[in-house]
Motif scaffolding. Structure first.
Motif, mmCIF file in Angstrom:
data_model
loop_
_atom_site.group_PDB
_atom_site.id
_atom_site.type_symbol
_atom_site.label_atom_id
_atom_site.label_comp_id
_atom_site.label_asym_id
_atom_site.label_seq_id
_atom_site.Cartn_x
_atom_site.Cartn_y
_atom_site.Cartn_z
ATOM 1 N N ILE A 97 0.715 -1.336 0.065
ATOM 2 C CA ILE A 97 0.051 0.148 0.202
ATOM 3 C C ILE A 97 0.481 0.946 0.107
ATOM 4 O O ILE A 97 1.762 1.556 0.771
ATOM 5 C CB ILE A 97 -0.859 0.295 1.534
ATOM 6 C CG1 ILE A 97 -1.734 -1.354 1.237
ATOM 7 C CG2 ILE A 97 -2.474 1.811 1.262
ATOM 8 C CD1 ILE A 97 -3.112 -1.580 2.505
ATOM 9 N N THR A 98 0.642 1.816 -0.903
ATOM 10 C CA THR A 98 1.445 3.160 -1.216
ATOM 11 C C THR A 98 1.490 3.934 -0.916
ATOM 12 O O THR A 98 0.172 4.827 0.609
ATOM 13 C CB THR A 98 1.644 3.723 -2.843
ATOM 14 O OG1 THR A 98 0.989 4.113 -2.696
ATOM 15 C CG2 THR A 98 2.070 2.226 -3.076
ATOM 16 N N ASP A 99 1.957 5.345 -0.131
ATOM 17 C CA ASP A 99 1.525 6.183 0.723
ATOM 18 C C ASP A 99 1.064 6.975 -0.309
ATOM 19 O O ASP A 99 -0.615 7.768 0.303
ATOM 20 C CB ASP A 99 2.919 7.566 0.191
ATOM 21 C CG ASP A 99 4.238 7.209 1.335
ATOM 22 O OD1 ASP A 99 4.161 5.552 1.792
ATOM 23 O OD2 ASP A 99 5.553 7.533 1.614
ATOM 24 N N GLU A 100 0.226 7.147 -1.761
ATOM 25 C CA GLU A 100 -0.932 8.162 -2.108
ATOM 26 C C GLU A 100 -2.192 6.889 -1.881
ATOM 27 O O GLU A 100 -3.253 7.304 -2.603
ATOM 28 C CB GLU A 100 -0.211 7.835 -3.789
ATOM 29 C CG GLU A 100 0.546 8.781 -4.160
ATOM 30 C CD GLU A 100 2.063 8.549 -3.318
ATOM 31 O OE1 GLU A 100 2.175 7.234 -3.669
ATOM 32 O OE2 GLU A 100 3.106 8.829 -3.409
ATOM 33 N N ASN A 101 -2.049 5.617 -1.151
ATOM 34 C CA ASN A 101 -3.178 4.717 -1.180
ATOM 35 C C ASN A 101 -3.157 3.599 -1.948
ATOM 36 O O ASN A 101 -4.804 3.265 -2.461
ATOM 37 C CB ASN A 101 -4.830 5.659 -0.967
ATOM 38 C CG ASN A 101 -4.102 6.043 0.548
ATOM 39 O OD1 ASN A 101 -3.770 5.513 1.487
ATOM 40 N ND2 ASN A 101 -5.435 6.580 1.218
ATOM 41 N N ARG A 102 -2.690 3.373 -3.298
ATOM 42 C CA ARG A 102 -2.588 2.833 -4.085
ATOM 43 C C ARG A 102 -2.339 1.603 -3.747
ATOM 44 O O ARG A 102 -0.828 1.014 -2.901
ATOM 45 C CB ARG A 102 -1.703 3.131 -5.266
ATOM 46 C CG ARG A 102 -1.696 4.079 -5.948
ATOM 47 C CD ARG A 102 -0.824 4.428 -7.405
ATOM 48 N NE ARG A 102 0.587 4.461 -7.669
ATOM 49 C CZ ARG A 102 1.050 4.974 -6.992
ATOM 50 N NH1 ARG A 102 0.772 6.267 -7.320
ATOM 51 N NH2 ARG A 102 2.742 4.995 -6.694
#
Length: 280
Positions: A197-202
């Motif tokens: 889960i990336t910082d951009e919520n991907r």
């Protein structure tokens, strides 16, 4: 309180000429029509039923399993169109799911499948479909999954890099093509795992567990595959990656690790360019 679009365990409270009347813990009553009953049914029996509204706007029960329930996304076939909207095959006898014009996005063609989300209308309480998924499926705000979680996936669309999937009917995720070792198509429902889960919520997902759990799970699948193939599989460490993928739906790396686990446990042995299950 009984609400449409959900499954309940209800008790038979009385029997009528029209079917069985079922009640919940609050003594709310709903009819299960005769087509879903049998002569052996009696007062006090428990029934698992799905609740929806009939054509006269009354709550009614069925023992049929719908293709979608409230709070779920999925592909449904368009069976009819009117000036007010479209009707979708819901998997229930004599009852289609309504997709109003205001909830449509793009062309809706009879005979084709569309991706929809089923929600309960907050005014009428009826089950309604929508193609406008953003209010229900998004990655904004709190993410309800974490890395390593096992999740339910719905394959929604295809791109050059892979497949866009719906995670637990709540979030969007990406299943990358270069990490796929089995055929996948739109509409498939799969079990998967949260990879990142990336910082951009991907959210990136995989069909395989990561690390030791992945190898352990793969070794169990490999053992069963060898057994199902007559206790012998014509693959070994020197097999080509595409051969391994075709026969096991695993990458060469995962295959070698899982095979190594089985060899170390003394469950298999190499024989004639393949691997044989050792019977104990």
């Amino acid at each position: 309180m009984l609400r449409a679009g959900r499954t309940y365990q209800l008790t038979v409270s009385r029997i009528s000429d029209y079917g069985l009347y079922l009640t919940d813990d609050e003594q709310q009553e709903v009819l299960l029509p005769n087509r879903y009953t049998s002569l052996s049914d009696k007062v006090g029996d428990t029934k698992e039923v799905f609740i929806y509204h009939d054509s006269e706007d009354r709550l009614v029960a069925t023992t049929e399993e719908p293709l979608l329930k409230a709070g779920q996304a999925g592909f449904l076939k368009v069976v009819d169109k009117t000036v007010h909207g479209a009707f979708l095959d819901w998997g229930l006898h004599g009852k289609d799911l309504f997709l109003p014009n205001r909830n449509q996005q793009g062309g809706v063609i009879a005979g084709r499948e569309v991706l929809v989300y089923l929600y309960e209308d907050n005014i009428t309480g009826r089950c309604v479909a929508t193609q406008k998924l953003k209010p229900y499926i998004h990655n904004e705000g709190d993410i309800t999954v974490k890395t390593g979680d096992e999740v339910a996936l719905l394959v929604a669309s295809q791109s050059e890099i892979g497949w866009r999937v719906v995670i637990n009917n709540r979030h969007w995720g990406m299943l990358y093509r270069n990490q796929l070792f089995q055929p996948v198509k739109m509409g498939d429902r799969l079990r998967g795992y949260i990879r990142r889960i990336t910082d951009e919520n991907r959210i990136d997902v995989s069909l395989q567990q990561q690390g030791y759990k992945e190898v352990q799970s793969a070794s169990e699948r490999l053992r069963e595959l060898i057994r199902a193939n007559g206790d012998y599989l014509p693959l070994d460490d020197n097999s080509k990656p595409e051969e391994v993928q075709q026969m096991t739906q695993m990458s060469k790396k995962v295959f070698k690790r899982s095979l190594g686990m089985l060899l170390k446990a003394g469950e298999v042995e190499f024989l004639h360019g393949g691997v044989k299950l050792i019977k104990k």
